[in-house]
Design a protein around this motif. Sequence first.
Motif, PDB file in Angstrom:
ATOM      1  N   ARG A 182       0.831  -1.217   0.000  1.00 55.81           N
ATOM      2  CA  ARG A 182       0.000   0.000   0.000  1.00 55.81           C
ATOM      3  C   ARG A 182       0.860   1.260   0.000  1.00 55.81           C
ATOM      4  O   ARG A 182       0.541   2.248  -0.661  1.00 55.81           O
ATOM      5  CB  ARG A 182      -0.928  -0.005   1.207  1.00 55.81           C
ATOM      6  CG  ARG A 182      -2.092  -0.966   1.097  1.00 55.81           C
ATOM      7  CD  ARG A 182      -3.059  -0.762   2.246  1.00 55.81           C
ATOM      8  NE  ARG A 182      -4.160  -1.700   2.183  1.00 55.81           N
ATOM      9  CZ  ARG A 182      -5.133  -1.751   3.099  1.00 55.81           C
ATOM     10  NH1 ARG A 182      -5.113  -0.906   4.132  1.00 55.81           N
ATOM     11  NH2 ARG A 182      -6.112  -2.630   2.982  1.00 55.81           N
ATOM     12  N   THR A 183       1.939   1.239   0.779  1.00 54.82           N
ATOM     13  CA  THR A 183       2.817   2.405   0.826  1.00 54.82           C
ATOM     14  C   THR A 183       3.462   2.652  -0.522  1.00 54.82           C
ATOM     15  O   THR A 183       3.552   3.794  -0.998  1.00 54.82           O
ATOM     16  CB  THR A 183       3.901   2.230   1.907  1.00 54.82           C
ATOM     17  OG1 THR A 183       3.283   2.037   3.173  1.00 54.82           O
ATOM     18  CG2 THR A 183       4.821   3.448   1.966  1.00 54.82           C
ATOM     19  N   GLU A 184       3.912   1.575  -1.153  1.00 51.71           N
ATOM     20  CA  GLU A 184       4.525   1.724  -2.472  1.00 51.71           C
ATOM     21  C   GLU A 184       3.522   2.262  -3.483  1.00 51.71           C
ATOM     22  O   GLU A 184       3.831   3.172  -4.270  1.00 51.71           O
ATOM     23  CB  GLU A 184       5.077   0.382  -2.945  1.00 51.71           C
ATOM     24  CG  GLU A 184       5.818   0.481  -4.282  1.00 51.71           C
ATOM     25  CD  GLU A 184       6.397  -0.853  -4.714  1.00 51.71           C
ATOM     26  OE1 GLU A 184       7.545  -0.858  -5.174  1.00 51.71           O
ATOM     27  OE2 GLU A 184       5.699  -1.866  -4.588  1.00 51.71           O
ATOM     28  N   GLU A 185       2.316   1.736  -3.466  1.00 48.98           N
ATOM     29  CA  GLU A 185       1.291   2.195  -4.398  1.00 48.98           C
ATOM     30  C   GLU A 185       0.948   3.661  -4.170  1.00 48.98           C
ATOM     31  O   GLU A 185       0.861   4.452  -5.113  1.00 48.98           O
ATOM     32  CB  GLU A 185       0.036   1.336  -4.247  1.00 48.98           C
ATOM     33  CG  GLU A 185       0.193  -0.084  -4.772  1.00 48.98           C
ATOM     34  CD  GLU A 185      -1.044  -0.928  -4.524  1.00 48.98           C
ATOM     35  OE1 GLU A 185      -1.925  -0.469  -3.764  1.00 48.98           O
ATOM     36  OE2 GLU A 185      -1.116  -2.039  -5.079  1.00 48.98           O
ATOM     37  N   HIS A 245       1.614   8.745  -8.497  1.00 48.90           N
ATOM     38  CA  HIS A 245       1.727   9.889  -9.406  1.00 48.90           C
ATOM     39  C   HIS A 245       2.751   9.647 -10.515  1.00 48.90           C
ATOM     40  O   HIS A 245       2.804  10.402 -11.490  1.00 48.90           O
ATOM     41  CB  HIS A 245       2.129  11.134  -8.609  1.00 48.90           C
ATOM     42  CG  HIS A 245       3.494  11.052  -8.007  1.00 48.90           C
ATOM     43  ND1 HIS A 245       3.795  10.201  -6.975  1.00 48.90           N
ATOM     44  CD2 HIS A 245       4.665  11.700  -8.314  1.00 48.90           C
ATOM     45  CE1 HIS A 245       5.071  10.327  -6.650  1.00 48.90           C
ATOM     46  NE2 HIS A 245       5.623  11.239  -7.452  1.00 48.90           N
ATOM     47  N   LEU A 246       3.539   8.605 -10.376  1.00 43.95           N
ATOM     48  CA  LEU A 246       4.563   8.307 -11.380  1.00 43.95           C
ATOM     49  C   LEU A 246       4.072   7.317 -12.439  1.00 43.95           C
ATOM     50  O   LEU A 246       4.698   7.181 -13.495  1.00 43.95           O
ATOM     51  CB  LEU A 246       5.808   7.716 -10.699  1.00 43.95           C
ATOM     52  CG  LEU A 246       6.489   8.598  -9.650  1.00 43.95           C
ATOM     53  CD1 LEU A 246       7.594   7.809  -8.979  1.00 43.95           C
ATOM     54  CD2 LEU A 246       7.027   9.861 -10.272  1.00 43.95           C
ATOM     55  N   VAL A 247       2.988   6.623 -12.140  1.00 45.67           N
ATOM     56  CA  VAL A 247       2.504   5.586 -13.049  1.00 45.67           C
ATOM     57  C   VAL A 247       1.723   6.244 -14.182  1.00 45.67           C
ATOM     58  O   VAL A 247       0.777   7.003 -13.929  1.00 45.67           O
ATOM     59  CB  VAL A 247       1.596   4.594 -12.294  1.00 45.67           C
ATOM     60  CG1 VAL A 247       1.066   3.544 -13.252  1.00 45.67           C
ATOM     61  CG2 VAL A 247       2.365   3.950 -11.147  1.00 45.67           C
ATOM     62  N   PRO A 248       2.101   5.962 -15.441  1.00 45.32           N
ATOM     63  CA  PRO A 248       1.373   6.559 -16.579  1.00 45.32           C
ATOM     64  C   PRO A 248      -0.094   6.130 -16.557  1.00 45.32           C
ATOM     65  O   PRO A 248      -0.422   4.968 -16.293  1.00 45.32           O
ATOM     66  CB  PRO A 248       2.093   5.984 -17.814  1.00 45.32           C
ATOM     67  CG  PRO A 248       3.433   5.571 -17.304  1.00 45.32           C
ATOM     68  CD  PRO A 248       3.236   5.131 -15.895  1.00 45.32           C
ATOM     69  N   LYS A 249      -0.973   7.085 -16.777  1.00 43.02           N
ATOM     70  CA  LYS A 249      -2.395   6.788 -16.791  1.00 43.02           C
ATOM     71  C   LYS A 249      -2.805   6.191 -18.133  1.00 43.02           C
ATOM     72  O   LYS A 249      -2.301   6.593 -19.188  1.00 43.02           O
ATOM     73  CB  LYS A 249      -3.199   8.059 -16.510  1.00 43.02           C
ATOM     74  CG  LYS A 249      -2.979   8.609 -15.118  1.00 43.02           C
ATOM     75  CD  LYS A 249      -3.840   9.835 -14.858  1.00 43.02           C
ATOM     76  CE  LYS A 249      -3.632  10.352 -13.445  1.00 43.02           C
ATOM     77  NZ  LYS A 249      -4.460  11.571 -13.167  1.00 43.02           N
TER      78      LYS A 249
END
Length: 267
Positions: A252-255, A260-264
């Motif tokens: 959960r912390t990693e997610e 905000h870095l993961v491309p939508k």
Amino acid sequence: METPSLRSEMGWSTADRITVRGMDLCQDVLGKLSLGDFAFLEITGRTPSAAESTVFNAVLAVLVEHGMTPSAMVARLTYLGAPESMQAAIAAGLCGLGTTFAGTAEGAARLLQGVRPLGTDVPYDAAEAADTAARIVREHREQRLPVPGIGHPVHKPVDPRAVRLFAIAQENGLAGPYVTLMQAISQEAERAFGKAGRLPVNATGAIGAIASELGLSWKLCRGLAVVSRAVGLLGHLAEEIEHPIANTLWVRTEEASSSHLVPKEPQ
């Protein structure tokens, strides 16, 4: 040059006997002393009186558990990565005890003993405590320093742990000048900062004061927190073994921290 001798009064063993602080471990300690009383013996070299035992055991008990603190999470996460090394998990949790978490008992005791060194027999009344408290708070305010042992982010207008510890000390004849001064400092801090009911003596402030009443040097007070929290961390690891949450904390912390870095995905 003469080589300094090596000397310790802690303990020794023979083939059929173990001696700790002059007491036979099997005959005088096991089944007769609680863990808290044994800790008192180790630290001071003597067994506590009945009153000292009650107060000291309460001091040790008060910081054992405080929920999902950073130290508890670190212990659980370390155990997740190295389940073969429980000692490393507990040690990892203990490394976070300092000037923010639990270790402030040391600062409170140091402050009190700096004003009134251990072994001082001069009487100490409420008026003198109030004057001393005013000076201490003024000096900390001028230097923009927090007063150790005062205030808590959750427990207001009082820290119930401190209230109970002071009551136990009072009931057992161990609420003396250090307790009086710690309470006076809290009252003066609330007056000086205009924060009535918002700067109570916290648990570590009470521990610092009561440890001083017991004659324990401020240099030992963080160690008392370490003893207490080690028990609590073992409890967290016992729960982690049966109902693990460390992996969920990690995922959960990693997610949350990387979302905000993961491309939508395109709509």
